[in-house]
Design a protein around this motif. Sequence first.
Motif, PDB file in Angstrom:
ATOM      1  N   ILE A  25      -2.718   8.727   4.081  1.00  0.00           N
ATOM      2  CA  ILE A  25      -1.974   8.031   4.434  1.00  0.00           C
ATOM      3  C   ILE A  25      -0.369   8.297   3.925  1.00  0.00           C
ATOM      4  O   ILE A  25      -0.507   8.485   2.579  1.00  0.00           O
ATOM      5  N   VAL A  26       0.725   8.609   4.689  1.00  0.00           N
ATOM      6  CA  VAL A  26       2.059   8.970   4.157  1.00  0.00           C
ATOM      7  C   VAL A  26       2.780   7.756   4.270  1.00  0.00           C
ATOM      8  O   VAL A  26       2.777   6.954   5.262  1.00  0.00           O
ATOM      9  N   GLY A  27       3.764   7.621   3.362  1.00  0.00           N
ATOM     10  CA  GLY A  27       4.608   6.566   3.307  1.00  0.00           C
ATOM     11  C   GLY A  27       3.994   5.271   2.920  1.00  0.00           C
ATOM     12  O   GLY A  27       4.691   4.158   3.622  1.00  0.00           O
ATOM     13  N   ILE A  58      -4.198  12.495   9.396  1.00  0.00           N
ATOM     14  CA  ILE A  58      -2.797  12.362   8.651  1.00  0.00           C
ATOM     15  C   ILE A  58      -2.253  11.006   9.292  1.00  0.00           C
ATOM     16  O   ILE A  58      -2.028  11.160  10.459  1.00  0.00           O
ATOM     17  N   PHE A  59      -2.053   9.947   8.567  1.00  0.00           N
ATOM     18  CA  PHE A  59      -1.437   8.750   9.188  1.00  0.00           C
ATOM     19  C   PHE A  59      -0.165   8.319   8.704  1.00  0.00           C
ATOM     20  O   PHE A  59      -0.221   8.511   7.210  1.00  0.00           O
ATOM     21  N   PRO A  65      10.934   4.079   5.039  1.00  0.00           N
ATOM     22  CA  PRO A  65      11.613   4.102   6.454  1.00  0.00           C
ATOM     23  C   PRO A  65      10.674   5.075   6.969  1.00  0.00           C
ATOM     24  O   PRO A  65       9.984   6.071   6.654  1.00  0.00           O
ATOM     25  N   GLU A  66      10.665   4.708   8.214  1.00  0.00           N
ATOM     26  CA  GLU A  66       9.789   5.517   9.075  1.00  0.00           C
ATOM     27  C   GLU A  66      10.293   6.903   9.487  1.00  0.00           C
ATOM     28  O   GLU A  66       9.385   7.912   9.494  1.00  0.00           O
ATOM     29  N   GLY A 107       8.019  10.084   8.865  1.00  0.00           N
ATOM     30  CA  GLY A 107       7.761  11.155   9.981  1.00  0.00           C
ATOM     31  C   GLY A 107       8.055  12.468   9.262  1.00  0.00           C
ATOM     32  O   GLY A 107       7.257  13.360   9.377  1.00  0.00           O
ATOM     33  N   LYS A 108       8.638  12.714   8.336  1.00  0.00           N
ATOM     34  CA  LYS A 108       9.225  14.235   7.706  1.00  0.00           C
ATOM     35  C   LYS A 108       8.023  14.346   6.757  1.00  0.00           C
ATOM     36  O   LYS A 108       7.433  15.463   6.860  1.00  0.00           O
ATOM     37  N   ARG A 109       7.332  13.565   6.092  1.00  0.00           N
ATOM     38  CA  ARG A 109       6.058  13.872   5.222  1.00  0.00           C
ATOM     39  C   ARG A 109       4.987  14.017   5.802  1.00  0.00           C
ATOM     40  O   ARG A 109       4.229  14.826   5.511  1.00  0.00           O
TER      41      ARG A 109
END
Length: 446
Positions: A310-312, A338-339, A357-358, A362-364
């Motif tokens: 999970i990122v972010g 990757i979620f 932030p979204e 997205g970048k990660r």
Amino acid sequence: MRKAALHNLGCKVNAYETDSMRQMLEQAGYEIVPFDSPADVYVVNTCSVTNIADRKSRQMLHRAKKKNPGSAVVAAGCYVQTSKEQAQADPAIDILIGNNRKHELPKLLEDFFKNRALESKGFCGSVADIGEEQEYEELSVSHTGEHTRAFLKVQDGCNQFCSYCIIPYARGRVRSRKMADVIREVETLAERGYREIVLTGIHLSSYGIDLKSERGEAAGLLDLIRRVHETEGIDRIRLGSLEPGIVTEDFAKSLSKLPKVCPHFHLSLQSGCDATLKRMNRKYTCGGYRESCRLLRKYFAHPAITTDVIVGFPGETEEEFELTRRFLKEIDFFEMHIFKYSLRKGTKAAELKPQVPEEIKGKRSDILFEDLSVMNREYLNWHLGRELEVLMEEEVSFGGKKYFLGHTREYVKAALLQEGEKHHLENKLVKGKAVSMLKEHILLLE
């Protein structure tokens, strides 16, 4: 004869339960038709893992009612369990079935049509207090949509309460299927020609913590695997998602002595940063996870290790993300799911600050997908020049040529060219040397 259509949303456990409900309806005399066809009954086995999953569940239910306004639309599963009042107020839904109650589908439909004939109205459904359920719901399948591999649900519920996850509230506490019932179904599937069994559950590693064997000893996942291994006709055993803590020296060594167990292990990770894991309420550290992978690689030759990330997650800093990225490269996975973190109302993580932030999520995510492409390619290239065993599944065409396609024991896709007289290879174990990449992610055998 009434017609019924079913649609599944979500995980492999949901898919198994959908197959079981399909077979219940067949036995009750319904004709099963595709979901986009006119039908008298539409069953949607819903998902509620994210707010987006809730929305998709509602959209599919409304699509069914629009297809045939006079049909009986059945909402089953996790969305119903977590949002009963909202689902009950939805005019598109005629019948609600919560988790641990899917075996009641034929009777609920019978009551619904009987009440309609009598012009009797009222709530039609069965939704239990899932947190109080202690018995495993006995569902079964005798065939699936696949012809070589069968997913087999052996466990339900979860006691972990990760801070981002709604599943314990949707599925309840851990409930394990009796070993004798599992083996009976494995034998049925073997008799029908299935050669590979995938053991799956909501929290598979917890299998058996609520069971006792006939001798009063613990009956855990390793015991179950051993019993399945004894079944004639089954050549391969795969395991669904495992928690890293289950992979002890004894567990890995014992599995390696069972030749039917495939060297393909999905170990849930979520983050490669201990601080983030703590906020997630995961029950392990990066050091413990690293040791689990070391043990698998000690006892299995080049196993395929896959994971979820999970990122972010709320509070994830750039430094924490970089720790995760370095850890993923160190472990060197074959595949990663990757979620981007999705806020789920009703979970503790929804209240954590700050939310990422979204755009940053997205970048990660993009960075990790780029890293994954390198790891995946390196893992596939390792197989070149080696003899592989492939369970063939289907005939496919690439560049005007026909091939048979299947999976290796590591779950790598491999294909064999169909030359000369056609041979039917579906559900056959074939050995061959991997000579090149046929196309992305598919090895070519000779």
